[in-house]
Design a protein around this motif. Structure first.
Motif, PDB file in Angstrom:
ATOM      1  N   ARG A 305       8.178  -4.224   4.425  1.00  0.00           N
ATOM      2  CA  ARG A 305       9.434  -3.928   4.264  1.00  0.00           C
ATOM      3  C   ARG A 305       9.860  -3.304   2.920  1.00  0.00           C
ATOM      4  NH1 ARG A 305      11.108  -8.088   1.117  1.00  0.00           N
ATOM      5  NH2 ARG A 305       9.994 -10.049   1.213  1.00  0.00           N
ATOM      6  N   GLU A 306      10.981  -3.070   2.746  1.00  0.00           N
ATOM      7  CA  GLU A 306      11.421  -2.688   1.357  1.00  0.00           C
ATOM      8  C   GLU A 306      11.753  -3.795   0.438  1.00  0.00           C
ATOM      9  OE1 GLU A 306      10.381   0.362   2.803  1.00  0.00           O
ATOM     10  OE2 GLU A 306      12.504   0.092   3.964  1.00  0.00           O
ATOM     11  N   ALA A 307      11.247  -3.735  -0.757  1.00  0.00           N
ATOM     12  CA  ALA A 307      11.367  -5.043  -1.642  1.00  0.00           C
ATOM     13  C   ALA A 307      12.747  -5.309  -1.970  1.00  0.00           C
ATOM     14  CB  ALA A 307      10.540  -4.845  -3.094  1.00  0.00           C
ATOM     15  N   THR A 308      12.984  -6.645  -2.367  1.00  0.00           N
ATOM     16  CA  THR A 308      14.475  -6.834  -2.921  1.00  0.00           C
ATOM     17  C   THR A 308      14.155  -7.642  -4.354  1.00  0.00           C
ATOM     18  OG1 THR A 308      14.368  -9.255  -2.086  1.00  0.00           O
ATOM     19  CG2 THR A 308      15.090  -7.482  -0.664  1.00  0.00           C
ATOM     20  N   ALA A 309      15.361  -8.175  -4.897  1.00  0.00           N
ATOM     21  CA  ALA A 309      15.383  -8.719  -6.353  1.00  0.00           C
ATOM     22  C   ALA A 309      14.337  -9.790  -6.135  1.00  0.00           C
ATOM     23  CB  ALA A 309      16.641  -8.931  -6.645  1.00  0.00           C
ATOM     24  N   ASP A 310      14.271 -10.396  -4.983  1.00  0.00           N
ATOM     25  CA  ASP A 310      13.550 -11.662  -4.907  1.00  0.00           C
ATOM     26  C   ASP A 310      11.897 -11.714  -5.033  1.00  0.00           C
ATOM     27  OD1 ASP A 310      15.595 -13.244  -4.559  1.00  0.00           O
ATOM     28  OD2 ASP A 310      15.566 -13.426  -2.638  1.00  0.00           O
ATOM     29  N   ASP A 311      11.651 -10.380  -4.824  1.00  0.00           N
ATOM     30  CA  ASP A 311      10.358  -9.996  -4.872  1.00  0.00           C
ATOM     31  C   ASP A 311       9.547  -9.642  -6.145  1.00  0.00           C
ATOM     32  OD1 ASP A 311      11.125  -8.378  -1.712  1.00  0.00           O
ATOM     33  OD2 ASP A 311      10.182 -10.359  -1.914  1.00  0.00           O
ATOM     34  N   VAL A 312      10.390  -9.529  -7.196  1.00  0.00           N
ATOM     35  CA  VAL A 312       9.995  -8.959  -8.329  1.00  0.00           C
ATOM     36  C   VAL A 312       8.738  -9.749  -9.082  1.00  0.00           C
ATOM     37  CG1 VAL A 312      10.403  -8.656 -10.906  1.00  0.00           C
ATOM     38  CG2 VAL A 312      12.084  -8.048  -9.272  1.00  0.00           C
ATOM     39  N   GLY A 313       8.958 -11.017  -8.984  1.00  0.00           N
ATOM     40  CA  GLY A 313       7.769 -11.915  -9.203  1.00  0.00           C
ATOM     41  C   GLY A 313       6.663 -11.953  -8.620  1.00  0.00           C
ATOM     42  N   GLY A 314       6.592 -11.797  -7.182  1.00  0.00           N
ATOM     43  CA  GLY A 314       5.301 -11.710  -6.640  1.00  0.00           C
ATOM     44  C   GLY A 314       4.711 -10.196  -6.657  1.00  0.00           C
ATOM     45  N   ILE A 315       5.293  -9.057  -7.078  1.00  0.00           N
ATOM     46  CA  ILE A 315       4.946  -7.819  -7.180  1.00  0.00           C
ATOM     47  C   ILE A 315       4.184  -7.845  -8.732  1.00  0.00           C
ATOM     48  CG2 ILE A 315       5.580  -5.397  -7.909  1.00  0.00           C
ATOM     49  CD1 ILE A 315       7.840  -5.569  -5.849  1.00  0.00           C
ATOM     50  N   LEU A 316       4.747  -8.583  -9.590  1.00  0.00           N
ATOM     51  CA  LEU A 316       4.175  -8.707 -11.054  1.00  0.00           C
ATOM     52  C   LEU A 316       2.799  -9.585 -10.698  1.00  0.00           C
ATOM     53  CD1 LEU A 316       7.080  -9.483 -13.149  1.00  0.00           C
ATOM     54  CD2 LEU A 316       5.702  -7.678 -13.701  1.00  0.00           C
ATOM     55  N   GLN A 317       2.796 -10.509  -9.948  1.00  0.00           N
ATOM     56  CA  GLN A 317       1.520 -11.237  -9.848  1.00  0.00           C
ATOM     57  C   GLN A 317       0.379 -10.494  -9.329  1.00  0.00           C
ATOM     58  OE1 GLN A 317       2.551 -14.946  -7.817  1.00  0.00           O
ATOM     59  NE2 GLN A 317       0.841 -15.833  -8.567  1.00  0.00           N
ATOM     60  N   LEU A 318       1.073  -9.696  -8.314  1.00  0.00           N
ATOM     61  CA  LEU A 318      -0.080  -8.733  -7.621  1.00  0.00           C
ATOM     62  C   LEU A 318      -0.651  -7.570  -8.467  1.00  0.00           C
ATOM     63  CD1 LEU A 318      -1.344  -7.952  -4.842  1.00  0.00           C
ATOM     64  CD2 LEU A 318       0.540  -6.228  -4.349  1.00  0.00           C
ATOM     65  N   ILE A 319       0.365  -7.021  -9.193  1.00  0.00           N
ATOM     66  CA  ILE A 319      -0.303  -5.940 -10.048  1.00  0.00           C
ATOM     67  C   ILE A 319      -1.033  -6.045 -11.268  1.00  0.00           C
ATOM     68  CG2 ILE A 319       1.265  -4.252  -8.958  1.00  0.00           C
ATOM     69  CD1 ILE A 319       3.078  -4.238 -11.234  1.00  0.00           C
ATOM     70  N   GLU A 320      -0.780  -7.447 -11.862  1.00  0.00           N
ATOM     71  CA  GLU A 320      -1.358  -7.798 -13.352  1.00  0.00           C
ATOM     72  C   GLU A 320      -2.662  -7.557 -13.422  1.00  0.00           C
ATOM     73  OE1 GLU A 320      -0.057 -11.274 -16.266  1.00  0.00           O
ATOM     74  OE2 GLU A 320      -0.619 -11.873 -14.399  1.00  0.00           O
ATOM     75  N   PRO A 321      -3.536  -8.122 -12.410  1.00  0.00           N
ATOM     76  CA  PRO A 321      -4.726  -7.985 -12.581  1.00  0.00           C
ATOM     77  C   PRO A 321      -5.384  -6.575 -12.843  1.00  0.00           C
ATOM     78  CG  PRO A 321      -4.387  -9.411 -10.702  1.00  0.00           C
ATOM     79  CD  PRO A 321      -3.255  -8.917 -11.234  1.00  0.00           C
ATOM     80  N   PHE A 322      -4.817  -5.626 -11.936  1.00  0.00           N
ATOM     81  CA  PHE A 322      -5.240  -4.172 -11.884  1.00  0.00           C
ATOM     82  C   PHE A 322      -4.646  -3.582 -13.289  1.00  0.00           C
ATOM     83  CE2 PHE A 322      -6.565  -4.293  -7.845  1.00  0.00           C
ATOM     84  CZ  PHE A 322      -6.100  -5.313  -7.024  1.00  0.00           C
ATOM     85  N   GLU A 323      -3.615  -3.939 -13.933  1.00  0.00           N
ATOM     86  CA  GLU A 323      -3.012  -3.499 -15.108  1.00  0.00           C
ATOM     87  C   GLU A 323      -3.898  -3.958 -16.283  1.00  0.00           C
ATOM     88  OE1 GLU A 323       0.777  -5.282 -15.640  1.00  0.00           O
ATOM     89  OE2 GLU A 323       1.715  -3.409 -14.593  1.00  0.00           O
TER      90      GLU A 323
END
Length: 448
Positions: A305-323
């Motif tokens: 699905r398309e993301a909503t404001a509630d997903d910001v924390g989850g996206i940050l958690q997912l991409i952090e190790p790759f950053e």
């Protein structure tokens, strides 16, 4: 010592909190095999169930009594008789079943009534209510075998059970049902639990059994930390059932699996098979991400699905190790919050397992796909493909002719999926101004 405890307790409690929130107000149907009670596990199971209930979960508890009935039969000099994996209940077996059920209900009620200081039950009030919630019909004669007083569930009193749960009580069901003529029928715990879970549209059906869970390929070497498949998609579970011989023993692979599949097909989102031999198995399965048993899950739970404001924390958690390892360019929270409607995600059980963002350049009829990330836990399962397809659909819907990516590490993955490498000069003017020449990212384009 206390400092070490504090450092372990606080992060642990914080990690459990999302599951406490997630399960509050949900309904669980828990089937406990009679073998678990015979093995002396009732005390701890009662404590764990009381704890789960105290966190806002509504619980229907169904107990089995296979070994207890067999014990009563042996005491009377009778041999248990089975056919098609079901007990043949003659009048002696029916008497034994009623005696065993009565005894077990008292034991279970007593276990939930404890409140000794310095025990997990201190200060708890668990009201346990049993009743004639199940209407049954006879199994009848199958392949020439008369099952006599053995029955099947005809009807579940959903309203009665729901009203009882809404009062804050735990519902306790024995594997018995009654006919409209007042006859008692001996049922199986597994069928009662499955029927009740389906009729209530419960959030979980949980079986506490002798088996530690299920392994799809019993010949594959089990790793030390994962001797079973902790998650089994419904389609894989059905395939496994089709390949398994008809179960006659509770330890047969298909014995509990068939009921879990039925429950999932009838709208129960998750069914679990847990080993009662592991202390705290219920708590580990419900409040720890990977659990301890096998969960049969309807694939519909995985949401693209398309993301909503509630997903910001989850996206940050997912991409952090790759950053951190340089695979992705660093993005701060403000940037993700601002661009959240550009993101597409895969959300499974409240956890984000994959994401990507789409930044259009309408004047050049193209768009950048950025931050394509798949969690290490689900790599190789096609999540990256699913997100890519959705991003392509979004770009087409905007009337764009191509999408492009900038990458330093994953060029081959994109080439395999129809992207071709171009010179950075190809980039739209606005994007070229932001191109980091030091990073030397390769630019790959796919025509839509």
């Amino acid at each position: 010592m206390s400092t070490v405890f504090n450092f372990t307790f606080v992060p642990w409690f914080r990690s459990v909190a999302p599951y406490i929130h997630m399960h509050r107000g949900k309904t669980f149907v828990v089937g406990i095999a009679g073998e678990a009670i015979a093995a002396g596990k009732l005390q701890n199971l009662a404590q764990d169930l009381a704890l789960i209930q105290s966190m806002g979960v509504k619980i229907v508890l169904v107990h089995g009594f296979r070994p207890q009935v067999n014990e009563q039969l042996a005491a009377k000099g009778h041999t248990p008789k089975y056919s098609h994996g079901i007990r043949i209940t003659d009048s002696v077996a029916l008497d034994c079943a009623q005696e065993a059920a009565g005894q077990l209900r008292y034991e279970i009620e007593a276990a939930f009534s404890q409140g000794l200081p310095n025990t997990p039950m201190a200060g708890s009030t668990v009201r346990v209510i049993s009743g004639n919630f199940i209407t049954a019909r006879p199994v009848g004669i199958v392949d020439g075998v008369d099952f006599m007083h053995s029955g099947l569930v005809r009807k579940v009193d959903v309203q009665g059970i729901t009203n009882t749960l809404d009062m804050g009580a735990m519902v306790l069901l024995s594997p018995f049902g009654f006919s409209p003529t007042g006859e008692a029928f001996n049922l199986t715990m597994e069928e009662v639990a499955t029927s009740v879970a389906a009729e209530l549209q419960a959030d979980k059906l949980i079986f506490l059994t002798e088996v530690p869970g299920i392994r799809i390929d019993p010949h594959a070497p089990a790793s030390d930390d994962n001797p079973i498949d902790t998650e089994l998609p419904l389609a894989a579970a059905k395939k496994l059932l089709a390949e398994s011989p008809n179960p006659t023993q509770p330890t047969d692979l298909a014995f509990y699996l068939q009921h879990c599949v039925t429950a999932c097909e009838e709208g129960v989102e998750r069914s679990h098979i847990l080993p009662f031999a592991v202390d705290g198995a219920l708590l580990l399965e419900v409040y720890v991400h990977d659990g301890i048993g096998t969960m049969i899950v309807d694939e519909k739970l995985e949401e693209l699905r398309e993301a909503t404001a509630d997903d910001v924390g989850g996206i940050l958690q997912l991409i952090e190790p790759f950053e951190k390892d340089g695979t992705l360019v660093k993005r701060d929270r403000t940037e993700i919050e601002r661009d959240i409607d550009h993101y597409t995600i895969i959300d499974h059980d409240g956890v984000i397992f994959a994401c990507a963002a789409l930044y259009p350049y309408p004047e050049a009829k193209t768009a950048e796909m950025a931050a394509l990330t798949v969690s290490p836990q689900s790599q190789g399962q096609g999540d990256g493909e699913k997100v890519l397809k959705r991003i392509e659909q979004r770009a087409r819907a905007m009337g764009l002719k191509s999408i492009f990516v900038l990458t330093t590490r994953t060029m081959h993955w994109f080439i395999k999926r129809g992207f071709v490498q171009v010179d950075p000069d190809w980039l739209p003017e606005a994007r070229k101004r932001k191109y980091n020449w030091d990073r030397k990212s390769q630019v790959l384009v796919k025509k839509l």
